[in-house]
Write an enzyme that holds these catalytic residues in place. Structure first.
Site, PDB file in Angstrom:
ATOM      1  N   ASP A  52       6.476  81.703 -11.137  1.00  0.00           N
ATOM      2  CA  ASP A  52       6.338  83.173 -11.113  1.00  0.00           C
ATOM      3  C   ASP A  52       6.994  83.691 -12.711  1.00  0.00           C
ATOM      4  O   ASP A  52       6.148  84.504 -13.315  1.00  0.00           O
ATOM      5  CB  ASP A  52       7.097  83.780 -10.183  1.00  0.00           C
ATOM      6  CG  ASP A  52       6.523  83.555  -8.897  1.00  0.00           C
ATOM      7  OD1 ASP A  52       5.441  83.427  -8.656  1.00  0.00           O
ATOM      8  OD2 ASP A  52       7.342  83.145  -7.960  1.00  0.00           O
ATOM      9  N   ARG A  57       5.940  86.198 -17.686  1.00  0.00           N
ATOM     10  CA  ARG A  57       5.798  86.039 -19.209  1.00  0.00           C
ATOM     11  C   ARG A  57       4.421  86.516 -19.541  1.00  0.00           C
ATOM     12  O   ARG A  57       4.104  86.956 -20.776  1.00  0.00           O
ATOM     13  CB  ARG A  57       6.433  85.132 -19.629  1.00  0.00           C
ATOM     14  CG  ARG A  57       8.081  85.354 -19.756  1.00  0.00           C
ATOM     15  CD  ARG A  57       8.721  84.100 -20.128  1.00  0.00           C
ATOM     16  NE  ARG A  57       9.005  82.994 -19.208  1.00  0.00           N
ATOM     17  CZ  ARG A  57       9.995  83.177 -18.322  1.00  0.00           C
ATOM     18  NH1 ARG A  57      10.540  84.183 -18.313  1.00  0.00           N
ATOM     19  NH2 ARG A  57       9.969  82.185 -17.282  1.00  0.00           N
ATOM     20  N   ASN A 126       7.626  93.234 -11.800  1.00  0.00           N
ATOM     21  CA  ASN A 126       8.631  93.097 -10.602  1.00  0.00           C
ATOM     22  C   ASN A 126       9.486  94.103 -10.324  1.00  0.00           C
ATOM     23  O   ASN A 126       9.566  94.752  -9.555  1.00  0.00           O
ATOM     24  CB  ASN A 126       9.349  91.756 -11.009  1.00  0.00           C
ATOM     25  CG  ASN A 126       9.050  90.669 -10.274  1.00  0.00           C
ATOM     26  OD1 ASN A 126       7.713  90.694  -9.531  1.00  0.00           O
ATOM     27  ND2 ASN A 126       9.586  89.507 -10.439  1.00  0.00           N
ATOM     28  N   GLU A 127      10.340  94.412 -11.481  1.00  0.00           N
ATOM     29  CA  GLU A 127      11.417  95.278 -11.495  1.00  0.00           C
ATOM     30  C   GLU A 127      12.092  95.845 -12.688  1.00  0.00           C
ATOM     31  O   GLU A 127      11.938  95.129 -13.633  1.00  0.00           O
ATOM     32  CB  GLU A 127      12.396  94.981 -10.275  1.00  0.00           C
ATOM     33  CG  GLU A 127      13.436  93.937 -10.856  1.00  0.00           C
ATOM     34  CD  GLU A 127      12.852  92.348 -11.055  1.00  0.00           C
ATOM     35  OE1 GLU A 127      12.940  91.999 -12.145  1.00  0.00           O
ATOM     36  OE2 GLU A 127      13.049  91.795 -10.030  1.00  0.00           O
ATOM     37  N   THR A 166       9.544  90.794  -3.186  1.00  0.00           N
ATOM     38  CA  THR A 166       9.831  89.408  -2.588  1.00  0.00           C
ATOM     39  C   THR A 166      10.947  88.579  -3.608  1.00  0.00           C
ATOM     40  O   THR A 166      11.169  87.548  -3.372  1.00  0.00           O
ATOM     41  CB  THR A 166       8.651  88.766  -2.462  1.00  0.00           C
ATOM     42  OG1 THR A 166       7.729  88.817  -3.505  1.00  0.00           O
ATOM     43  CG2 THR A 166       7.939  89.329  -1.088  1.00  0.00           C
ATOM     44  N   ALA A 167      11.116  89.469  -4.813  1.00  0.00           N
ATOM     45  CA  ALA A 167      12.020  88.803  -5.935  1.00  0.00           C
ATOM     46  C   ALA A 167      13.344  89.036  -5.776  1.00  0.00           C
ATOM     47  O   ALA A 167      13.975  89.082  -4.530  1.00  0.00           O
ATOM     48  CB  ALA A 167      11.286  89.018  -7.327  1.00  0.00           C
ATOM     49  N   TYR A 168      14.117  89.518  -6.765  1.00  0.00           N
ATOM     50  CA  TYR A 168      15.450  90.023  -6.926  1.00  0.00           C
ATOM     51  C   TYR A 168      15.721  91.024  -5.595  1.00  0.00           C
ATOM     52  O   TYR A 168      16.821  90.567  -4.952  1.00  0.00           O
ATOM     53  CB  TYR A 168      15.731  90.593  -8.281  1.00  0.00           C
ATOM     54  CG  TYR A 168      17.050  90.678  -8.667  1.00  0.00           C
ATOM     55  CD1 TYR A 168      18.046  90.253  -7.939  1.00  0.00           C
ATOM     56  CD2 TYR A 168      17.525  91.017  -9.997  1.00  0.00           C
ATOM     57  CE1 TYR A 168      19.348  90.438  -8.336  1.00  0.00           C
ATOM     58  CE2 TYR A 168      18.713  90.944 -10.461  1.00  0.00           C
ATOM     59  CZ  TYR A 168      19.575  90.698  -9.662  1.00  0.00           C
ATOM     60  OH  TYR A 168      21.085  90.816  -9.873  1.00  0.00           O
ATOM     61  N   ASN A 169      14.751  91.935  -5.464  1.00  0.00           N
ATOM     62  CA  ASN A 169      14.982  92.945  -4.630  1.00  0.00           C
ATOM     63  C   ASN A 169      14.966  92.378  -3.113  1.00  0.00           C
ATOM     64  O   ASN A 169      16.070  92.413  -2.218  1.00  0.00           O
ATOM     65  CB  ASN A 169      13.701  93.702  -4.360  1.00  0.00           C
ATOM     66  CG  ASN A 169      13.554  94.564  -3.003  1.00  0.00           C
ATOM     67  OD1 ASN A 169      14.460  95.609  -3.107  1.00  0.00           O
ATOM     68  ND2 ASN A 169      12.670  94.266  -2.213  1.00  0.00           N
ATOM     69  N   ALA A 190      25.685  95.688  -4.583  1.00  0.00           N
ATOM     70  CA  ALA A 190      27.041  95.783  -4.288  1.00  0.00           C
ATOM     71  C   ALA A 190      27.419  97.529  -4.728  1.00  0.00           C
ATOM     72  O   ALA A 190      28.506  97.915  -5.503  1.00  0.00           O
ATOM     73  CB  ALA A 190      28.031  94.992  -5.362  1.00  0.00           C
TER      74      ALA A 190
HETATM   75  P1  NAP Z   1      14.295  82.648 -12.920  1.00  0.00           P
HETATM   76  O1  NAP Z   1      15.776  83.015 -12.819  1.00  0.00           O
HETATM   77  O2  NAP Z   1      13.839  81.545 -13.608  1.00  0.00           O
HETATM   78  O3  NAP Z   1      13.555  82.785 -11.313  1.00  0.00           O
HETATM   79  C1  NAP Z   1      13.878  83.550 -10.432  1.00  0.00           C
HETATM   80  C2  NAP Z   1      13.403  83.252  -9.036  1.00  0.00           C
HETATM   81  O4  NAP Z   1      12.493  84.182  -8.651  1.00  0.00           O
HETATM   82  C3  NAP Z   1      12.253  82.004  -9.198  1.00  0.00           C
HETATM   83  O5  NAP Z   1      12.430  80.981  -8.038  1.00  0.00           O
HETATM   84  C4  NAP Z   1      10.837  82.773  -9.310  1.00  0.00           C
HETATM   85  O6  NAP Z   1       9.783  81.876  -9.000  1.00  0.00           O
HETATM   86  C5  NAP Z   1      11.092  83.878  -8.433  1.00  0.00           C
HETATM   87  N1  NAP Z   1      10.240  84.942  -8.424  1.00  0.00           N
HETATM   88  C6  NAP Z   1       9.805  85.640  -9.644  1.00  0.00           C
HETATM   89  N2  NAP Z   1       9.185  86.782  -9.151  1.00  0.00           N
HETATM   90  C7  NAP Z   1       8.718  86.578  -7.771  1.00  0.00           C
HETATM   91  C8  NAP Z   1       8.202  87.395  -7.102  1.00  0.00           C
HETATM   92  N3  NAP Z   1       7.362  88.453  -7.482  1.00  0.00           N
HETATM   93  N4  NAP Z   1       8.314  87.037  -5.716  1.00  0.00           N
HETATM   94  C9  NAP Z   1       8.998  86.095  -5.294  1.00  0.00           C
HETATM   95  N5  NAP Z   1       9.798  85.227  -6.029  1.00  0.00           N
HETATM   96  C10 NAP Z   1       9.823  85.685  -7.398  1.00  0.00           C
HETATM   97  O7  NAP Z   1      13.529  84.092 -13.569  1.00  0.00           O
HETATM   98  P2  NAP Z   1      12.230  84.028 -14.043  1.00  0.00           P
HETATM   99  O8  NAP Z   1      11.268  82.777 -13.449  1.00  0.00           O
HETATM  100  O9  NAP Z   1      11.975  84.402 -15.338  1.00  0.00           O
HETATM  101  O10 NAP Z   1      11.740  85.512 -12.942  1.00  0.00           O
HETATM  102  C11 NAP Z   1      12.247  86.555 -13.298  1.00  0.00           C
HETATM  103  C12 NAP Z   1      12.299  87.270 -12.158  1.00  0.00           C
HETATM  104  O11 NAP Z   1      13.920  86.582 -11.411  1.00  0.00           O
HETATM  105  C13 NAP Z   1      12.850  88.632 -12.201  1.00  0.00           C
HETATM  106  O12 NAP Z   1      11.874  89.523 -12.212  1.00  0.00           O
HETATM  107  C14 NAP Z   1      13.515  88.773 -10.992  1.00  0.00           C
HETATM  108  O13 NAP Z   1      12.974  89.404  -9.856  1.00  0.00           O
HETATM  109  C15 NAP Z   1      14.305  87.308 -10.418  1.00  0.00           C
HETATM  110  N6  NAP Z   1      15.728  87.245 -10.424  1.00  0.00           N
HETATM  111  C16 NAP Z   1      16.116  87.190  -9.044  1.00  0.00           C
HETATM  112  C17 NAP Z   1      17.447  86.808  -8.836  1.00  0.00           C
HETATM  113  C18 NAP Z   1      17.902  86.963  -7.518  1.00  0.00           C
HETATM  114  O14 NAP Z   1      17.146  86.764  -6.236  1.00  0.00           O
HETATM  115  N7  NAP Z   1      19.310  86.844  -7.295  1.00  0.00           N
HETATM  116  C19 NAP Z   1      18.225  87.230 -10.125  1.00  0.00           C
HETATM  117  C20 NAP Z   1      17.919  87.391 -11.166  1.00  0.00           C
HETATM  118  C21 NAP Z   1      16.530  87.304 -11.318  1.00  0.00           C
HETATM  119  P3  NAP Z   1       9.466  80.563  -9.667  1.00  0.00           P
HETATM  120  O15 NAP Z   1      10.518  79.325  -9.237  1.00  0.00           O
HETATM  121  O16 NAP Z   1       7.857  80.366  -9.390  1.00  0.00           O
HETATM  122  O17 NAP Z   1       9.337  80.888 -11.167  1.00  0.00           O
END
Ligand code: NAP
Length: 269
Positions: A52, A57, A126-127, A166-169, A190
């Site tokens: 993702d 990117r 995403n957000e 489905t991501a950070y949210n 928080a």
């Molecule tokens: P990363 O920290 O390497 O990956 C974050 C995880 O989120 C990876 O497993 C990624 O999947 C997954 N992801 C990203 N977009 C998604 C979506 N729309 N639905 C479900 N899962 C998703 O960062 P990155 O790969 O550069 O991605 C950036 C995204 O990370 C941000 O937009 C944010 O949503 C997410 N994030 C999540 C958290 C959290 O959950 N606590 C914290 C910070 C950021 P892949 O393994 O396939 O890349």
């Protein structure tokens, strides 16, 4: 299909993704396409090989292009990445035959205003996350269509699209919003709820035509981080951000109409 047969290839640079990208290049070139790693704005398809993060990117790198995107999954989760490595031949066959649907993914538009009234424009797939540069509590006045709702105090406020839900949210306790729903979600990270502060504890789903304004309280001294799809932007003189659903969107190829729910079950349950 249009006469133009240019394909943009983007990868996360891993060995596996580079091998898959070369395989795609050769297979598409055998069918008369030009596939390369430079971004051509006249391309008919953007292929993102990775997870993702690669997809996000690629969308930013191509400037949220109107050229459709498709993801080949070599990442850890791959929520945007419908095509598995084993399905590459089937994907090419279906793409060439035009046998797919086009999914519209809404974007957020964020206008950041500095205290000097400068304006900076961002789009997110995403957000957006708004937090202090350091670990201090952030205080934000929250307005919806100019109505003051609350003064938030806590770690951060996160505003996500349906496809970002489905991501950070999701990790922050937000609801999963089906990708084609019109609207966006405000999710507290928080939030503090005490005698000193009253913050909304639960996520709020807003209609796509409403404008959300988050204004930093003047007593906050630390800089502000605006995190856009995981990319940090430090805003020293941040005053506020206005967020709404963008008039722009991106198109993603969809080969299996049941994929969304299969994906939710496969990746989260
Ligand atoms: P990363 O920290 O390497 O990956 C974050 C995880 O989120 C990876 O497993 C990624 O999947 C997954 N992801 C990203 N977009 C998604 C979506 N729309 N639905 C479900 N899962 C998703 O960062 P990155 O790969 O550069 O991605 C950036 C995204 O990370 C941000 O937009 C944010 O949503 C997410 N994030 C999540 C958290 C959290 O959950 N606590 C914290 C910070 C950021 P892949 O393994 O396939 O890349």
């Amino acid at each position: 299909m249009s006469e133009n047969k240019i394909i943009n290839l983007m990868t996360n640079g891993s060995e596996k993704s580079l091998i898959i990208a070369e395989e795609l290049k050769h297979k598409f070139e055998a069918l008369g396409y030009t596939a390369n790693y430079d971004i051509d704005e006249n391309a008919v398809l953007n292929i993102c090989v990775g997870g993702d993060g690669t997809f996000l990117r690629a969308v930013h790198k191509t400037g949220f292009s109107s050229t459709p995107y498709v993801g080949i999954n070599t990442g850890t989760l791959g929520f945007f990445q419908e095509i598995s490595v084993l399905e590459i031949d089937k994907f090419i066959k279906n793409f060439v035959a035009g046998d797919y649907d086009m999914e519209k993914l809404d974007l957020l538009e964020g206008r950041v205003y500095s205290r000097e009234h400068k304006e900076y424009f961002h789009n997110a797939l995403n957000e957006f996350v708004i937090r202090s540069e350091d670990t201090s509590i952030i205080h934000l006045d929250v307005f919806i269509d100019d109505n003051h709702l609350q003064t938030f105090a806590g770690d951060a406020l996160l505003v996500s699209t349906p496809s970002g839900s489905t991501a950070y949210n999701y990790s922050a306790g937000g609801a999963v919003l089906y990708r084609s729903l019109k609207g966006y979600q405000l999710t507290p990270l928080a939030p503090i709820n005490s005698k000193a502060y009253r913050s909304l504890l639960n996520p709020l789903v807003l209609p796509s035509d409403s404008v959300l304004t988050l204004k930093r309280r003047p007593e906050d001294k630390a800089g502000t981080l605006v995190i856009n799809d995981g990319l940090n932007v430090l805003c020293d003189n941040f005053d506020s951000i206005k967020i709404k659903t963008s008039d722009k969107w991106i198109n993603k190829l969809q080969f299996n109409n049941n994929w969304y729910w299969l994906n939710i079950k496969d990746k989260f349950i």
